[in-house]
Write a protein that holds these residues in place. Structure first.
Motif, PDB file in Angstrom:
ATOM      1  N   UNK A 170       0.818  -1.205   0.000  1.00 52.99           N
ATOM      2  CA  UNK A 170       0.000   0.000   0.000  1.00 52.99           C
ATOM      3  C   UNK A 170       0.856   1.263   0.000  1.00 52.99           C
ATOM      4  N   UNK A 171       0.217   2.369  -0.332  1.00 48.51           N
ATOM      5  CA  UNK A 171       0.854   3.680  -0.291  1.00 48.51           C
ATOM      6  C   UNK A 171       1.334   4.024   1.126  1.00 48.51           C
ATOM      7  N   UNK A 172       0.565   3.602   2.127  1.00 47.20           N
ATOM      8  CA  UNK A 172       0.822   4.017   3.510  1.00 47.20           C
ATOM      9  C   UNK A 172       1.778   3.091   4.274  1.00 47.20           C
ATOM     10  N   UNK A 173       2.384   2.131   3.577  1.00 45.77           N
ATOM     11  CA  UNK A 173       3.290   1.131   4.180  1.00 45.77           C
ATOM     12  C   UNK A 173       2.554   0.133   5.055  1.00 45.77           C
ATOM     13  N   UNK A 174       1.591   0.622   5.887  1.00 40.47           N
ATOM     14  CA  UNK A 174       0.795  -0.251   6.754  1.00 40.47           C
ATOM     15  C   UNK A 174       1.664  -1.122   7.650  1.00 40.47           C
ATOM     16  N   UNK A 175       2.665  -0.509   8.294  1.00 37.24           N
ATOM     17  CA  UNK A 175       3.537  -1.246   9.220  1.00 37.24           C
ATOM     18  C   UNK A 175       3.039  -1.067  10.651  1.00 37.24           C
ATOM     19  N   UNK A 176       3.291  -2.072  11.475  1.00 33.35           N
ATOM     20  CA  UNK A 176       2.978  -1.961  12.907  1.00 33.35           C
ATOM     21  C   UNK A 176       4.096  -1.168  13.577  1.00 33.35           C
ATOM     22  N   UNK A 177       3.793   0.011  14.159  1.00 40.72           N
ATOM     23  CA  UNK A 177       4.861   0.866  14.703  1.00 40.72           C
ATOM     24  C   UNK A 177       5.583   0.264  15.901  1.00 40.72           C
ATOM     25  N   UNK A 178       4.889  -0.642  16.646  1.00 37.71           N
ATOM     26  CA  UNK A 178       5.492  -1.195  17.858  1.00 37.71           C
ATOM     27  C   UNK A 178       6.311  -2.452  17.579  1.00 37.71           C
ATOM     28  N   UNK A 179       6.284  -2.934  16.327  1.00 35.67           N
ATOM     29  CA  UNK A 179       7.039  -4.130  15.974  1.00 35.67           C
ATOM     30  C   UNK A 179       8.315  -3.756  15.234  1.00 35.67           C
ATOM     31  N   UNK A 180       9.322  -4.598  15.386  1.00 31.21           N
ATOM     32  CA  UNK A 180      10.578  -4.375  14.675  1.00 31.21           C
ATOM     33  C   UNK A 180      10.413  -4.706  13.195  1.00 31.21           C
ATOM     34  N   UNK A 181      11.462  -4.407  12.409  1.00 33.64           N
ATOM     35  CA  UNK A 181      11.464  -4.759  10.991  1.00 33.64           C
ATOM     36  C   UNK A 181      11.207  -6.253  10.822  1.00 33.64           C
ATOM     37  N   UNK A 182      11.945  -7.061  11.564  1.00 35.07           N
ATOM     38  CA  UNK A 182      11.810  -8.517  11.450  1.00 35.07           C
ATOM     39  C   UNK A 182      10.396  -8.969  11.804  1.00 35.07           C
ATOM     40  N   UNK A 183       9.832  -8.405  12.872  1.00 36.02           N
ATOM     41  CA  UNK A 183       8.491  -8.815  13.309  1.00 36.02           C
ATOM     42  C   UNK A 183       7.424  -8.383  12.304  1.00 36.02           C
ATOM     43  N   UNK A 184       7.615  -7.200  11.692  1.00 30.11           N
ATOM     44  CA  UNK A 184       6.679  -6.754  10.656  1.00 30.11           C
ATOM     45  C   UNK A 184       6.713  -7.669   9.446  1.00 30.11           C
ATOM     46  N   UNK A 185       7.908  -8.066   9.058  1.00 31.45           N
ATOM     47  CA  UNK A 185       8.069  -8.874   7.854  1.00 31.45           C
ATOM     48  C   UNK A 185       7.441 -10.260   8.021  1.00 31.45           C
ATOM     49  N   UNK A 186       7.640 -10.873   9.201  1.00 31.16           N
ATOM     50  CA  UNK A 186       7.164 -12.258   9.392  1.00 31.16           C
ATOM     51  C   UNK A 186       5.768 -12.332   9.998  1.00 31.16           C
ATOM     52  N   UNK A 187       5.130 -11.180  10.210  1.00 29.28           N
ATOM     53  CA  UNK A 187       3.850 -11.179  10.915  1.00 29.28           C
ATOM     54  C   UNK A 187       2.834 -12.122  10.258  1.00 29.28           C
ATOM     55  N   UNK A 188       2.705 -12.034   8.945  1.00 27.86           N
ATOM     56  CA  UNK A 188       1.723 -12.873   8.250  1.00 27.86           C
ATOM     57  C   UNK A 188       2.019 -14.354   8.390  1.00 27.86           C
ATOM     58  N   UNK A 189       3.310 -14.716   8.332  1.00 31.07           N
ATOM     59  CA  UNK A 189       3.692 -16.124   8.480  1.00 31.07           C
ATOM     60  C   UNK A 189       3.390 -16.617   9.895  1.00 31.07           C
ATOM     61  N   UNK A 190       3.565 -15.720  10.846  1.00 28.77           N
ATOM     62  CA  UNK A 190       3.308 -16.085  12.242  1.00 28.77           C
ATOM     63  C   UNK A 190       1.822 -16.354  12.455  1.00 28.77           C
TER      64      UNK A 190
END
Length: 337
Positions: free
Chosen positions: A83-103
């Motif tokens: 998305x345009x807005x990145x839609x990242x979780x601000x409280x999660x690290x880069x690694x946690x954001x990346x693997x969130x869906x797999x988790x």
């Protein structure tokens, strides 16, 4: 001939009787990069949302990989989105954001780690795993969103104006990243943008839209050199194609409209040109100079000259061009020939 990987047939969407999109039919081959291009409000994001399953069409069908997904939920369409807005979780690290869906999908930890390492390597984020989004630049945040899409492992990725929040230099860099990722991974990308430079430089196929309808589908070369109508002619290209009534051009007496690109216009000595104009603006672009002209016979006429060319506003000039470089459009604006 194999069936297209993605197919939209006769898609329409309206809200309270107001047109969103109408008559959208589009085939997308697997492994291709397709850009949905057009001005704000033309229906390109609506088309993407319909393909994603975030909206359901009022008419028509959508097939992905041979399966009818017209009424399927977004989660059942086997696709990823950026998305345009990145839609990242601000409280999660880069690694946690990346693997969130797999988790969420309960993928084993060892497999998650392996896929994450690969996604971070591909997107140039290795070493930033522990950072939070607030500690990243805009380009790095968008790369996190890309890594998250990559790690999902889907063959179809939808991108909705992913670079519009970045400055010009970053947009250029991330644009190259996205194209390289698409090529290296062999995924199918459908990319929404209002920026013709993005569409023309990245896509194999461009779908230009206006007021909820497709105006032309083709390669960047097709849209630039063989525009289907006057809207495409004026929208694609910088500067846009100049348009003039054919009756205003010596040698043409019909009621057609003629189109002419700036690179096909030449300045000639006074009295030797086909059109007499005055200089309205001079813009130095580095390797060439763009000279905008006021001319009774044509709107938007300009000429590109090599290097730095000094000319004064209001200066009278004559220009000429070859008939073979003229594009012809009928009274309704549709291309002839």
């Amino acid at each position: 001939m194999s069936a297209p990987y993605v197919s939209l047939a006769g898609i329409a969407k309206r809200w309270n009787g107001q047109l969103g999109v109408e008559g959208i039919s589009l085939d997308i081959e697997e492994g291709s990069f397709v850009a949905l291009l057009g001005p704000s409000g033309c229906g390109k994001s609506t088309t993407l949302r319909l393909l994603a399953g975030l909206e359901l069409p009022d008419e028509g069908t959508i097939h992905i990989d041979g399966r009818d997904v017209t009424t399927s939920a977004a989660s059942d369409r086997n696709l990823s989105m950026v998305f345009q807005s990145y839609a990242l979780f601000p409280h999660l690290s880069v690694a946690e954001n990346v693997v969130f869906g797999l988790k969420v999908r309960r993928v084993p930890k060892a497999e998650r780690q392996k896929k994450m390492a690969r996604a971070l390597e591909i997107t140039g984020l290795t070493g930033l795993e522990a950072r939070k989004p607030a500690e990243l630049s805009g380009g790095q945040r968008q790369r996190v969103a890309l890594a998250r899409a990559i790690i999902a492992g889907q063959r179809l990725c939808l991108m909705d104006e992913p670079l519009s929040n970045l400055d010009a230099k970053l947009r250029n860099a991330v644009r190259k990243d996205i194209k390289k990722l698409q090529r290296d991974l062999g995924i199918t990308v459908v990319y929404v943008t209002h920026d013709q430079t993005e569409a023309m430089s990245m896509a194999d196929k461009v779908v230009l839209m206006k007021e909820g309808r497709i105006q032309q589908i083709g390669s960047p070369d097709d849209l630039y050199n063989r525009p289907a109508n006057t809207f495409v002619a004026e929208f694609v290209g910088a500067p846009p194609m100049a348009l003039m009534p054919s009756a205003q051009v010596p040698g043409f007496g019909s009621d057609h409209t003629l189109g002419l690109r700036a690179e096909h216009v030449r300045m000639v000595p006074r009295g030797e040109g086909r059109l007499a104009c005055t200089v309205s603006e001079v813009e130095f672009l580095g390797s060439e100079t763009l000279i905008s002209l006021d001319c009774d016979a044509a709107s938007g006429l300009s000429v590109l000259l090599p290097g730095l060319r000094m000319m004064s506003e209001g200066e009278h000039v004559d220009v000429t061009f070859d008939d073979k470089d003229l594009h012809r459009f009928d009274p309704s604006g549709q291309r002839i020939g």
